[in-house]
Motif scaffolding. Structure first.
Motif, mmCIF file in Angstrom:
data_model
loop_
_atom_site.group_PDB
_atom_site.id
_atom_site.type_symbol
_atom_site.label_atom_id
_atom_site.label_comp_id
_atom_site.label_asym_id
_atom_site.label_seq_id
_atom_site.Cartn_x
_atom_site.Cartn_y
_atom_site.Cartn_z
ATOM 1 N N ALA A 145 0.801 -1.211 0.000
ATOM 2 C CA ALA A 145 0.000 0.000 0.000
ATOM 3 C C ALA A 145 0.830 1.255 0.000
ATOM 4 C CB ALA A 145 -0.918 0.008 1.227
ATOM 5 N N GLY A 146 2.007 1.215 0.546
ATOM 6 C CA GLY A 146 2.841 2.409 0.607
ATOM 7 C C GLY A 146 2.257 3.434 1.567
ATOM 8 N N ARG A 147 2.717 4.675 1.435
ATOM 9 C CA ARG A 147 2.187 5.772 2.234
ATOM 10 C C ARG A 147 1.519 6.767 1.316
ATOM 11 N NH1 ARG A 147 6.901 7.244 6.634
ATOM 12 N NH2 ARG A 147 6.606 5.452 7.997
ATOM 13 N N ALA A 148 0.224 6.728 1.285
ATOM 14 C CA ALA A 148 -0.490 7.619 0.393
ATOM 15 C C ALA A 148 -0.144 9.054 0.701
ATOM 16 C CB ALA A 148 -2.002 7.404 0.550
ATOM 17 N N GLY A 149 0.170 9.786 -0.358
ATOM 18 C CA GLY A 149 0.431 11.201 -0.209
ATOM 19 C C GLY A 149 1.835 11.548 0.184
ATOM 20 N N SER A 150 2.682 10.564 0.509
ATOM 21 C CA SER A 150 4.062 10.868 0.870
ATOM 22 C C SER A 150 4.817 11.355 -0.341
ATOM 23 C CB SER A 150 4.751 9.614 1.418
ATOM 24 O OG SER A 150 4.087 9.142 2.555
ATOM 25 N N SER A 151 5.836 12.159 -0.110
ATOM 26 C CA SER A 151 6.614 12.700 -1.214
ATOM 27 C C SER A 151 7.953 12.015 -1.303
ATOM 28 C CB SER A 151 6.831 14.204 -1.025
ATOM 29 O OG SER A 151 7.694 14.695 -2.039
ATOM 30 N N GLY A 152 8.311 11.569 -2.510
ATOM 31 C CA GLY A 152 9.607 10.965 -2.740
ATOM 32 C C GLY A 152 10.539 11.917 -3.430
ATOM 33 N N GLY A 153 10.244 13.199 -3.435
ATOM 34 C CA GLY A 153 11.035 14.193 -4.129
ATOM 35 C C GLY A 153 10.107 15.260 -4.642
ATOM 36 N N ALA A 154 10.662 16.335 -5.188
ATOM 37 C CA ALA A 154 9.833 17.432 -5.655
ATOM 38 C C ALA A 154 8.854 16.930 -6.715
ATOM 39 C CB ALA A 154 10.728 18.522 -6.234
ATOM 40 N N GLY A 155 7.564 17.146 -6.468
ATOM 41 C CA GLY A 155 6.564 16.775 -7.448
ATOM 42 C C GLY A 155 6.325 15.298 -7.582
ATOM 43 N N GLU A 156 6.584 14.496 -6.553
ATOM 44 C CA GLU A 156 6.355 13.062 -6.618
ATOM 45 C C GLU A 156 5.503 12.607 -5.438
ATOM 46 O OE1 GLU A 156 9.920 10.788 -7.111
ATOM 47 O OE2 GLU A 156 10.724 12.101 -8.678
ATOM 48 N N LEU A 177 1.965 6.277 -8.934
ATOM 49 C CA LEU A 177 3.108 7.148 -8.678
ATOM 50 C C LEU A 177 2.972 8.338 -9.615
ATOM 51 C CD1 LEU A 177 5.961 7.855 -7.595
ATOM 52 C CD2 LEU A 177 6.888 6.398 -9.423
ATOM 53 N N LYS A 178 2.796 9.530 -9.044
ATOM 54 C CA LYS A 178 2.614 10.739 -9.829
ATOM 55 C C LYS A 178 3.894 11.562 -9.785
ATOM 56 C CE LYS A 178 -2.352 11.064 -8.771
ATOM 57 N NZ LYS A 178 -3.441 11.971 -8.306
ATOM 58 N N VAL A 179 4.388 11.929 -10.951
ATOM 59 C CA VAL A 179 5.609 12.719 -11.062
ATOM 60 C C VAL A 179 5.295 13.950 -11.904
ATOM 61 C CG1 VAL A 179 8.008 12.772 -11.855
ATOM 62 C CG2 VAL A 179 7.050 10.655 -10.897
ATOM 63 N N GLY A 180 5.569 15.126 -11.345
ATOM 64 C CA GLY A 180 5.335 16.355 -12.082
ATOM 65 C C GLY A 180 4.245 17.203 -11.460
ATOM 66 N N ALA A 181 4.020 18.344 -12.058
ATOM 67 C CA ALA A 181 3.086 19.333 -11.510
ATOM 68 C C ALA A 181 1.651 18.832 -11.574
ATOM 69 C CB ALA A 181 3.208 20.641 -12.277
ATOM 70 N N PRO A 182 0.909 18.909 -10.466
ATOM 71 C CA PRO A 182 -0.471 18.413 -10.465
ATOM 72 C C PRO A 182 -1.425 19.248 -11.307
ATOM 73 C CG PRO A 182 0.064 19.445 -8.362
ATOM 74 C CD PRO A 182 1.351 19.348 -9.123
ATOM 75 N N ASP A 183 -1.025 20.466 -11.684
ATOM 76 C CA ASP A 183 -1.901 21.291 -12.513
ATOM 77 C C ASP A 183 -1.587 21.168 -13.996
ATOM 78 O OD1 ASP A 183 0.548 22.538 -12.453
ATOM 79 O OD2 ASP A 183 -0.243 24.551 -12.048
ATOM 80 N N ALA A 184 -0.803 20.159 -14.364
ATOM 81 C CA ALA A 184 -0.456 19.952 -15.769
ATOM 82 C C ALA A 184 -1.712 19.688 -16.592
ATOM 83 C CB ALA A 184 0.516 18.785 -15.921
ATOM 84 N N GLY A 185 -1.707 20.164 -17.822
ATOM 85 C CA GLY A 185 -2.865 19.991 -18.685
ATOM 86 C C GLY A 185 -2.934 18.635 -19.357
ATOM 87 N N THR A 186 -1.818 17.896 -19.371
ATOM 88 C CA THR A 186 -1.768 16.570 -19.988
ATOM 89 C C THR A 186 -1.170 15.582 -18.998
ATOM 90 O OG1 THR A 186 -1.497 17.485 -22.211
ATOM 91 C CG2 THR A 186 -0.855 15.186 -21.893
ATOM 92 N N VAL A 187 -1.827 14.445 -18.821
ATOM 93 C CA VAL A 187 -1.333 13.386 -17.947
ATOM 94 C C VAL A 187 -0.948 12.189 -18.817
ATOM 95 C CG1 VAL A 187 -1.843 11.842 -16.027
ATOM 96 C CG2 VAL A 187 -2.820 14.148 -16.065
ATOM 97 N N VAL A 188 0.278 11.719 -18.637
ATOM 98 C CA VAL A 188 0.754 10.535 -19.336
ATOM 99 C C VAL A 188 0.638 9.364 -18.369
ATOM 100 C CG1 VAL A 188 2.664 9.485 -20.578
ATOM 101 C CG2 VAL A 188 2.353 11.969 -20.656
#
Length: 491
Positions: free
Chosen positions: A44-55, A77-88
């Protein structure tokens, strides 16, 4: 990650195979249950924890799948700005997990303004007990004190970790492509944010097959590709993408019947990775890979902690460092098949003053990048338990059509001819050209407006995931494709 089942001889010259390691086994009980009680360290990991800037690494609720309480979720795992207009959104391949894409994601968001990358962990990851590697989200966030206090080799190789037995996992026999795509749809819809963001869906190896299946899938009358702005195929796909590997898909009606009968008889886990020779349990090899990465990441120049416990057939016959031990597990120069290897380097020709040989990076994929990815602890690179039913369904999906066999398995591949979004395809030496050939067929048989086809024969199957930024043809060319998609969205 890999495209392994019945697709090649397991090991090449002299590393061979199938040795069972008595020291790896694990105690009884549910892997999920322990991590849920402890609140950290497991799948499960730690929801919401940060592994670095923008992660961040966060859960996404999905439909009921019949597994243990709390397993009805996937993680991203989300990497990058949360307000980005495109999600890969990227899907790992066979036995792959979200950390396959952390380094790729960092390279992409640094290169392409306006994107965020989401790497998906399937619901199966809830069953892995990664608590022995310490708490925390990813190696980047783990403190030196946490690292020093952990003893993962004892936890895993002395059998103290919690495992899942096939006899208690009948639900696993029902976790096929329909379950996977329903879960993936929850992720894609979350990424779309009600249509406010564009989504490019891609994957590596069988993750590419999964992404293409999503695009052609019928979700209650809506074609999957309607959710998407583009598709990105990394060394995988459909329509014969894996033919060049020398072992075609096993999708004849007779083979499918035999495989389904085996699943009904209790063989719910795909056991392909046991052929590596690092243990005979479903999770044995994956644990060894993460152990090797963990020690190589935290103490690369130290004498290998694992070497004396490596099965004799796979053991380097002189003392090596932790980094060199990992190199012997992953580098193509040791005879590993293309689909589980990288071009990293070689063992040092000379030993140090203590008689220990280190690792020399002279390939495109430095061993330190492999170690960082493999170490985890959460998310990981290797999925412990892969559903045998998912293997069957992905093989049958190769034809990429609404056939009688596909329908009999509940595969709703009804919309492939209607695809009308751009496609990027990248191939390494792994497929000998059939990944791009198959992508061209998909484009020719649909309404896709354009395809982008790239090749780097100097790469093995895993190099695109971990290669150094300056040597990674896959991330560079994928970034160019994404810039085109993002630019089209702004017009």
């Amino acid at each position: 990650m890999t495209k392994w089942p019945a697709r090649r001889a397991v090991l090449c010259g002299g590393l061979g195979g199938g040795l069972a390691l008595a020291g790896i086994g694990g105690g009884g009980g549910s892997a999920w249950a322990s991590s849920a009680r402890s609140g950290s360290g497991g799948g499960a990991g730690r929801a919401g924890s940060s592994g670095g800037a923008g992660e961040v690494y966060v859960p996404v609720a999905v439909g009921a799948g019949g597994g243990p309480v709390g397993s009805d979720r996937v993680h991203v795992l989300k990497v990058g700005a949360p307000d980005a207009g495109t999600v890969v959104v990227l899907v790992p391949g066979m036995f792959g997990a979200a950390n396959d894409f952390r380094l790729t994601a960092r390279d992409l968001v640094a290169s392409v303004p306006g994107i965020q990358v989401w790497a998906v962990d399937r619901r199966e990851e809830n069953l892995a007990d990664r608590s022995g590697f310490g708490s925390g989200f990813g190696s980047a966030s783990e403190s030196a004190s946490e690292s020093a206090g952990a003893d993962p080799v004892g936890y895993y190789l002395d059998g103290r970790y919690r495992t899942v037995e096939p006899a208690s996992a009948g639900y696993f026999g029902r976790w096929g492509l329909e379950r996977t795509l329903d879960d993936l749809r929850c992720v894609v819809l979350a990424a779309r944010a009600g249509g406010r963001r564009r989504v490019v869906l891609g994957g590596h190896s069988w993750g590419s097959t999964t992404a293409l299946a999503y695009a052609a899938w019928d979700f209650d009358g809506r074609a999957g590709y309607r959710d998407l702005a583009g598709l990105a195929v990394l060394d995988g796909g459909v329509r014969g993408a894996f033919e060049g590997t020398g072992a075609p898909v096993r999708d004849s009606p007779e083979e499918v019947r035999e495989r389904l009968a085996a699943i009904a008889g209790g063989q719910v886990f795909d056991m392909t990775l046991s052929g590596v020779g690092l243990g005979d349990r479903a999770e044995s090899t994956q644990i060894w890979y993460q152990l090797a990465g963990w020690y190589a990441h935290h103490d690369p120049a130290g004498r290998s902690v694992l070497q004396d416990r490596v099965p004799a057939a796979l053991r380097v016959p002189f003392p090596v460092t932790n980094a060199a031990l990992l190199g012997s597990f992953v580098d193509a120069g040791f005879g590993w098949p293309n689909d589980i290897s990288v071009h990293s380097g070689r063992l040092a020709a000379e030993a140090d003053g203590d008689g220990v040989r280190g690792w020399v990076d002279d390939g495109i994929t430095p061993i330190g990048r492999v170690a960082e990815a493999y170490a985890g602890p959460v998310p990981g690179v290797w999925e412990w338990y892969w559903p045998a039913r998912l293997s069957v369904d992905l093989d049958v999906s190769d034809v990429y059509a609404d056939t009688d066999l596909a329908r009999s398995l509940g595969l709703r591949l009804r919309h492939a001819p209607g695809l009308d979004i751009p496609l990027y395809a990248f191939q390494t030496s792994y497929s000998r050209g059939t990944v791009v050939e198959s992508a061209r067929r998909v484009v020719a048989e649909s309404r896709i407006p354009y395809g982008v086809y790239e090749t780097d024969e100097g790469m093995n199957h895993l190099d695109p995931l971990f290669a150094a930024t300056e040597h990674n043809t896959a991330t560079r060319t994928l970034a160019e494709f994404l810039r085109r998609v993002v630019g089209a969205g702004h017009r």
